[in-house]
Design a protein around this motif. Structure first.
Motif, PDB file in Angstrom:
ATOM      1  N   LEU A 328       0.807  -1.218   0.000  1.00  0.00           N
ATOM      2  CA  LEU A 328       0.000   0.000   0.000  1.00  0.00           C
ATOM      3  C   LEU A 328       0.841   1.270   0.000  1.00  0.00           C
ATOM      4  O   LEU A 328       0.425   2.288  -0.567  1.00  0.00           O
ATOM      5  N   VAL A 329       2.015   1.264   0.630  1.00  0.00           N
ATOM      6  CA  VAL A 329       2.839   2.466   0.708  1.00  0.00           C
ATOM      7  C   VAL A 329       3.240   2.935  -0.688  1.00  0.00           C
ATOM      8  O   VAL A 329       3.048   4.096  -1.064  1.00  0.00           O
ATOM      9  N   ALA A 330       3.794   2.012  -1.479  1.00  0.00           N
ATOM     10  CA  ALA A 330       4.243   2.372  -2.826  1.00  0.00           C
ATOM     11  C   ALA A 330       3.064   2.767  -3.713  1.00  0.00           C
ATOM     12  O   ALA A 330       3.151   3.722  -4.500  1.00  0.00           O
ATOM     13  N   ILE A 331       1.944   2.056  -3.588  1.00  0.00           N
ATOM     14  CA  ILE A 331       0.780   2.371  -4.427  1.00  0.00           C
ATOM     15  C   ILE A 331       0.210   3.736  -4.056  1.00  0.00           C
ATOM     16  O   ILE A 331      -0.164   4.526  -4.931  1.00  0.00           O
ATOM     17  N   SER A 332       0.151   4.047  -2.760  1.00  0.00           N
ATOM     18  CA  SER A 332      -0.368   5.350  -2.314  1.00  0.00           C
ATOM     19  C   SER A 332       0.518   6.477  -2.820  1.00  0.00           C
ATOM     20  O   SER A 332       0.023   7.530  -3.267  1.00  0.00           O
ATOM     21  N   PHE A 333       1.827   6.290  -2.759  1.00  0.00           N
ATOM     22  CA  PHE A 333       2.765   7.298  -3.263  1.00  0.00           C
ATOM     23  C   PHE A 333       2.540   7.541  -4.750  1.00  0.00           C
ATOM     24  O   PHE A 333       2.469   8.677  -5.217  1.00  0.00           O
ATOM     25  N   ARG A 334       2.411   6.451  -5.500  1.00  0.00           N
ATOM     26  CA  ARG A 334       2.205   6.547  -6.942  1.00  0.00           C
ATOM     27  C   ARG A 334       0.877   7.230  -7.262  1.00  0.00           C
ATOM     28  O   ARG A 334       0.796   8.063  -8.161  1.00  0.00           O
ATOM     29  N   LYS A 335      -0.158   6.919  -6.508  1.00  0.00           N
ATOM     30  CA  LYS A 335      -1.478   7.505  -6.778  1.00  0.00           C
ATOM     31  C   LYS A 335      -1.451   9.023  -6.571  1.00  0.00           C
ATOM     32  O   LYS A 335      -2.031   9.774  -7.368  1.00  0.00           O
ATOM     33  N   GLN A 336      -0.813   9.488  -5.514  1.00  0.00           N
ATOM     34  CA  GLN A 336      -0.724  10.926  -5.287  1.00  0.00           C
ATOM     35  C   GLN A 336      -0.029  11.622  -6.451  1.00  0.00           C
ATOM     36  O   GLN A 336      -0.426  12.717  -6.857  1.00  0.00           O
ATOM     37  N   LYS A 337       1.003  10.989  -6.994  1.00  0.00           N
ATOM     38  CA  LYS A 337       1.745  11.593  -8.104  1.00  0.00           C
ATOM     39  C   LYS A 337       0.896  11.673  -9.368  1.00  0.00           C
ATOM     40  O   LYS A 337       0.813  12.723 -10.014  1.00  0.00           O
ATOM     41  N   VAL A 338       0.247  10.584  -9.745  1.00  0.00           N
ATOM     42  CA  VAL A 338      -0.506  10.582 -11.004  1.00  0.00           C
ATOM     43  C   VAL A 338      -1.751  11.470 -10.884  1.00  0.00           C
ATOM     44  O   VAL A 338      -2.156  12.104 -11.877  1.00  0.00           O
ATOM     45  N   GLU A 339      -2.345  11.545  -9.702  1.00  0.00           N
ATOM     46  CA  GLU A 339      -3.486  12.445  -9.509  1.00  0.00           C
ATOM     47  C   GLU A 339      -3.044  13.889  -9.694  1.00  0.00           C
ATOM     48  O   GLU A 339      -3.743  14.691 -10.331  1.00  0.00           O
ATOM     49  N   ALA A 340      -1.897  14.243  -9.132  1.00  0.00           N
ATOM     50  CA  ALA A 340      -1.391  15.610  -9.261  1.00  0.00           C
ATOM     51  C   ALA A 340      -1.020  15.926 -10.710  1.00  0.00           C
ATOM     52  O   ALA A 340      -1.275  17.038 -11.197  1.00  0.00           O
ATOM     53  N   ASP A 341      -0.422  14.974 -11.408  1.00  0.00           N
ATOM     54  CA  ASP A 341      -0.092  15.189 -12.822  1.00  0.00           C
ATOM     55  C   ASP A 341      -1.352  15.427 -13.655  1.00  0.00           C
ATOM     56  O   ASP A 341      -1.379  16.307 -14.525  1.00  0.00           O
ATOM     57  N   PHE A 342      -2.375  14.644 -13.393  1.00  0.00           N
ATOM     58  CA  PHE A 342      -3.637  14.796 -14.127  1.00  0.00           C
ATOM     59  C   PHE A 342      -4.243  16.179 -13.861  1.00  0.00           C
ATOM     60  O   PHE A 342      -4.663  16.880 -14.789  1.00  0.00           O
ATOM     61  N   ARG A 343      -4.267  16.586 -12.590  1.00  0.00           N
ATOM     62  CA  ARG A 343      -4.826  17.892 -12.243  1.00  0.00           C
ATOM     63  C   ARG A 343      -4.001  19.025 -12.851  1.00  0.00           C
ATOM     64  O   ARG A 343      -4.548  20.016 -13.349  1.00  0.00           O
ATOM     65  N   TYR A 344      -2.681  18.882 -12.861  1.00  0.00           N
ATOM     66  CA  TYR A 344      -1.803  19.911 -13.414  1.00  0.00           C
ATOM     67  C   TYR A 344      -2.075  20.124 -14.898  1.00  0.00           C
ATOM     68  O   TYR A 344      -2.137  21.261 -15.386  1.00  0.00           O
ATOM     69  N   ASN A 345      -2.272  19.031 -15.628  1.00  0.00           N
ATOM     70  CA  ASN A 345      -2.534  19.163 -17.066  1.00  0.00           C
ATOM     71  C   ASN A 345      -3.928  19.719 -17.339  1.00  0.00           C
ATOM     72  O   ASN A 345      -4.127  20.404 -18.350  1.00  0.00           O
ATOM     73  N   LEU A 346      -4.875  19.445 -16.480  1.00  0.00           N
ATOM     74  CA  LEU A 346      -6.190  20.086 -16.616  1.00  0.00           C
ATOM     75  C   LEU A 346      -6.071  21.598 -16.453  1.00  0.00           C
ATOM     76  O   LEU A 346      -6.700  22.371 -17.189  1.00  0.00           O
ATOM     77  N   VAL A 347      -5.264  22.020 -15.480  1.00  0.00           N
ATOM     78  CA  VAL A 347      -5.061  23.452 -15.260  1.00  0.00           C
ATOM     79  C   VAL A 347      -4.370  24.082 -16.466  1.00  0.00           C
ATOM     80  O   VAL A 347      -4.708  25.197 -16.890  1.00  0.00           O
ATOM     81  N   ARG A 348      -3.412  23.377 -17.061  1.00  0.00           N
ATOM     82  CA  ARG A 348      -2.721  23.910 -18.237  1.00  0.00           C
ATOM     83  C   ARG A 348      -3.687  24.121 -19.405  1.00  0.00           C
ATOM     84  O   ARG A 348      -3.584  25.114 -20.136  1.00  0.00           O
ATOM     85  N   VAL A 349      -4.617  23.211 -19.582  1.00  0.00           N
ATOM     86  CA  VAL A 349      -5.616  23.389 -20.649  1.00  0.00           C
ATOM     87  C   VAL A 349      -6.457  24.625 -20.379  1.00  0.00           C
ATOM     88  O   VAL A 349      -6.735  25.423 -21.280  1.00  0.00           O
ATOM     89  N   ARG A 350      -6.848  24.798 -19.139  1.00  0.00           N
ATOM     90  CA  ARG A 350      -7.655  25.977 -18.797  1.00  0.00           C
ATOM     91  C   ARG A 350      -6.886  27.265 -19.029  1.00  0.00           C
ATOM     92  O   ARG A 350      -7.429  28.237 -19.571  1.00  0.00           O
ATOM     93  N   LYS A 374      -5.536   7.426 -17.621  1.00  0.00           N
ATOM     94  CA  LYS A 374      -5.316   5.971 -17.598  1.00  0.00           C
ATOM     95  C   LYS A 374      -4.377   5.590 -16.462  1.00  0.00           C
ATOM     96  O   LYS A 374      -4.555   4.556 -15.807  1.00  0.00           O
ATOM     97  N   ALA A 375      -3.348   6.430 -16.242  1.00  0.00           N
ATOM     98  CA  ALA A 375      -2.431   6.168 -15.125  1.00  0.00           C
ATOM     99  C   ALA A 375      -3.166   6.293 -13.798  1.00  0.00           C
ATOM    100  O   ALA A 375      -2.947   5.505 -12.872  1.00  0.00           O
ATOM    101  N   VAL A 376      -4.050   7.303 -13.700  1.00  0.00           N
ATOM    102  CA  VAL A 376      -4.867   7.457 -12.488  1.00  0.00           C
ATOM    103  C   VAL A 376      -5.751   6.231 -12.303  1.00  0.00           C
ATOM    104  O   VAL A 376      -5.876   5.679 -11.204  1.00  0.00           O
ATOM    105  N   PHE A 377      -6.380   5.789 -13.409  1.00  0.00           N
ATOM    106  CA  PHE A 377      -7.312   4.658 -13.340  1.00  0.00           C
ATOM    107  C   PHE A 377      -6.597   3.380 -12.903  1.00  0.00           C
ATOM    108  O   PHE A 377      -7.046   2.683 -11.982  1.00  0.00           O
ATOM    109  N   SER A 378      -5.474   3.090 -13.555  1.00  0.00           N
ATOM    110  CA  SER A 378      -4.779   1.831 -13.247  1.00  0.00           C
ATOM    111  C   SER A 378      -4.222   1.836 -11.826  1.00  0.00           C
ATOM    112  O   SER A 378      -4.286   0.830 -11.109  1.00  0.00           O
ATOM    113  N   THR A 379      -3.682   2.997 -11.396  1.00  0.00           N
ATOM    114  CA  THR A 379      -3.138   3.078 -10.035  1.00  0.00           C
ATOM    115  C   THR A 379      -4.245   2.980  -9.005  1.00  0.00           C
ATOM    116  O   THR A 379      -4.099   2.294  -7.974  1.00  0.00           O
TER     117      THR A 379
END
Length: 699
Positions: A328-350, A374-379
């Motif tokens: 769970l530790v590694a998966i939680s770390f990865r999820k926080q990263k991909v969620e932030a990347d997804f949100r960052y790119n949404l902001v860039r589009v805006r 997809k990275a968010v979904f799989s993680t």
């Protein structure tokens, strides 16, 4: 203060020893006091927050020790005996002090303590709002340590009340079984009073805990924002290949999670430890009252056999939980990263909606966003599956806990005619509390895994900030000289991230009073050289000397616009009220933006309102208001037509007669607006800077 407390404990050691020698004082009191005194003397150099906790438990030991000694000497009133703490409570206080000292030397825990401690050492002023009790101006350390101490005391009261509830359980159900109405109504009144105190205690703890977390988060946010934005660290982080991803998430979400979870985990462990101590004694004594035979062997012959059964069961399930939940530790770390990347790119589009719309890039952006999702979904799916397995173990454990005490105690209850239902319920309650203490790791595994990921992200952010500061020390050195008149560079190397050479052994002199045009092919290093002169580029070596006390201002091709009023946008980076209205209106009018003079107090996202040329004119207005001695223009007029560009340069000469202008540009029309030209020229030997005729530029 810790030394004074150590001295008091030392005196208590002598007093308890004298009492033990005469008989009434238990022998363990002077022994525990001696150990505690040694811990206090040794704790002078450990972090403040742990020193405070050790001191708090030392004070508790002194009070409990005195109460125990007085009771053993027969000095307490009989009416108070039912409410006295157990004789061994003083030992528990001493052990808690010792445990807090020991954990400082566990590497993982020490890393967390080092992140927690600065708040409890801070002398920053703060304001504590306590509603009906008024507002108080305090230092952060006073607020933090004071509230922490009160919350720990409230949790000690909670454990004490749980013990009272446990004994009430026995009396209440025994009264029901015996149909004793008088005892029933008395116990119901006792429960009402106890429950009222429980509610008040819980409300106080909840409020004070929330206040402490809020102020702690405020302090941590201020600290990280200050480190991130100070001395161009945020810029160097963005340039680094190994940069900490999404600093915004680490400051907003990770700090919030850290303050919540680190405090809750410590308090949870602390309360569980006290629960364990209190209810193990109860369950240990109850074990002798429940004869339990297996193949003719009476388990009650084993001292505290119920405690050992709980321990074995909890150890087995704890090991199983660890096997299931470890990833769970590694998966939680990865999820926080991909969620932030997804949100960052949404902001860039805006933020780039216009450019995307003009280029009809929506399909490409949609594909890119969905690829990141997809990275968010799989993680997230991996996290769900892992949490499902962990939930299965913990839910099964929780359901077994409901009936296990009664399964173990029922044979003895049915086999013993004079055993009361109250004793059964008290034993079941004690069993559940001890089992809960043993199974702390099981119930908190998910929280601990998420907390470990948060700690890793914050520590990696700290490491990235340290590396960014180190990068500055390795870059081009900026020096100021009182006797210098020009900006001069000697043997300056300018590199790209990754130690890729861009400019090598460049020497130049920007002479004061001369309008200098710097030219060169695209990618030759002109902009990067300007960044080095401005002191923000961290890669390279050499030395650039600036005249002492003379302001250098760089206007980039794409100016930055904060969200706010036009007045604040024009004054940036000064405060909104730094310039009078007539100064702002005059500068707008002279820069060809007179139509904006009536909108100074209008709040908007001006980077989306203004055209490219208007944005660059706003940057010129900022320069006119700031009046720098040196003004570096990095294609700062490229969005204007040539006539407008000439007007802006004429305006700068008139409005800033004492300012030396140095420009980067590609238009041949710029030659007529400057006095001198420096060209970056590439050949087989590398790139060099040389004087070049203005007349030849663009031909």
């Amino acid at each position: 203060m810790i030394r004074i407390l150590a001295g008091l404990v030392g005196l208590a050691t002598l007093g308890f020893a004298a009492g033990a020698a005469m008989g009434p004082v238990p022998f363990y009191l002077p022994v525990a006091a001696l150990i505690l005194a040694a811990v206090l003397f040794a704790s002078a150099r450990i972090p403040t927050v742990i020193r405070f906790l050790i001191g708090l438990f030392a004070v508790s030991f002194l009070l409990l020790g005195v109460v125990t000694a007085a009771h053993e000497a027969g000095l307490t009133p009989p009416a108070m005996e039912a409410f006295l703490p157990p004789p061994q409570a003083a030992i528990v206080a001493a052990l808690l002090a010792l445990i807090n000292y020991i954990i400082c030397y566990i590497p993982v825990v020490r890393r967390i303590i080092d992140m927690v401690n600065p708040f409890f050492e801070s002398d920053d002023p703060d304001r504590l709002e306590l509603g009906y009790f008024g507002d108080w101006n305090v230092r952060d350390r006073t607020l933090g340590l004071g509230l922490l101490g009160i919350i720990i005391i409230l949790n000690v009261i909670q454990v004490y009340m749980l013990v009272l509830f446990n004994f009430w359980n026995n009396r209440f159900y025994t009264a029901l079984q015996d149909k004793n109405a008088v005892s029933f109504w008395y116990e119901l009144g006792f429960f009402t009073a106890l429950a009222t105190l429980w509610i008040i205690r819980g409300m106080c703890e909840s409020y004070l805990t929330s206040i402490l977390k809020l102020h702690w988060r405020q302090w941590l946010s201020r600290r990280y924002i200050s480190q991130w934005l100070s001395d161009k660290v945020h810029y160097r982080l963005a340039l680094a290949h190994d940069r900490a991803d999404n600093p915004d998430q680490r400051i907003s979400e990770d700090i919030n999670s850290f303050t919540d979870q680190s405090f809750d985990i410590y308090i949870n462990i602390f309360v569980t430890s006290l629960n364990f101590y209190a209810f193990v004694q109860i369950l240990w004594s109850i074990s002798a009252q429940f004869p339990y035979k297996i193949y003719g062997f009476d388990l009650s012959n084993i001292p505290g056999y119920l405690v050992w059964m709980v321990l074995v069961f909890a150890v087995v399930v704890t090991y199983l939980t660890h096997l299931v939940g470890r990833p769970l530790v590694a998966i939680s770390f990865r999820k926080q990263k991909v969620e932030a990347d997804f949100r960052y790119n949404l902001v860039r589009v805006r933020e780039n909606a216009e450019q995307i719309a003009l280029l009809q890039g929506e399909p490409v952006e949609q594909i890119g966003l969905m690829d990141r999702f997809k990275a968010v979904f799989s993680t997230t799916l991996a996290l769900i599956i892992r949490q499902l397995k962990l939930t299965g173990v913990t839910l099964a454990y929780a359901q077994v806990n409901v009936v296990l005490p009664f399964v173990l105690l029922a044979p003895a209850y049915f086999a013993t005619a004079d055993m009361k239902l109250g004793a059964m319920t008290q034993a079941g309650d004690a069993f559940g509390n001890v089992q809960g203490a043993f199974s702390l790791f099981i119930t908190m595994y998910g929280t601990l895994a998420a907390f470990k990921a948060v700690v890793n992200r914050l520590t990696s952010f700290d490491t990235a900030i340290e590396r960014a500061n180190e990068a500055k020390e390795k870059g081009v050195k900026l020096a100021t000289s009182a006797g210098a008149r020009n900006i001069e560079g000697v043997d300056v190397d300018v590199d790209l991230p990754g130690s890729i050479g861009l400019l090598h052994k460049i020497s130049f002199a920007l002479r004061k009073g001369e309008r200098t045009l710097v030219t060169g092919g695209s990618g030759s290093g002109k902009t990067t050289l300007f960044r080095s002169i401005a002191g923000i580029w961290p890669y390279g070596k050499g030395r650039i000397t600036l005249p002492q006390g003379e302001d250098v201002m760089l206007l980039p091709q794409q100016p930055y616009f904060p969200i706010g009023t036009l007045r604040a946008t024009l004054a940036y980076p000064s405060e909104e009220k730094a310039f009078a209205d007539d100064m702002l209106i005059e500068a707008l009018t002279r820069a060809g933006l007179g139509h904006l003079a009536g909108r100074l107090d209008e709040h908007d996202n001006w980077s989306h309102v203004l055209s490219g040329g208007e944005k660059q004119r706003v940057a010129v207005v900022r320069a006119i208001l700031r009046k720098p001695v040196w003004l570096l223009l990095d294609e700062a007029t490229s969005a204007m037509d040539e006539d407008s560009e000439a007007d802006i340069y004429r305006l700068l000469r008139e409005a800033l007669p004492g300012t030396t202008i140095v420009s980067i540009g590609h238009r041949s029309s710029l030659a007529a607006l400057h006095d001198r030209r420096l060209a970056l020229v590439k050949d087989d030997k590398g790139t060099r800077m040389e004087e070049a005729p203005l007349a030849a530029f663009g031909t």
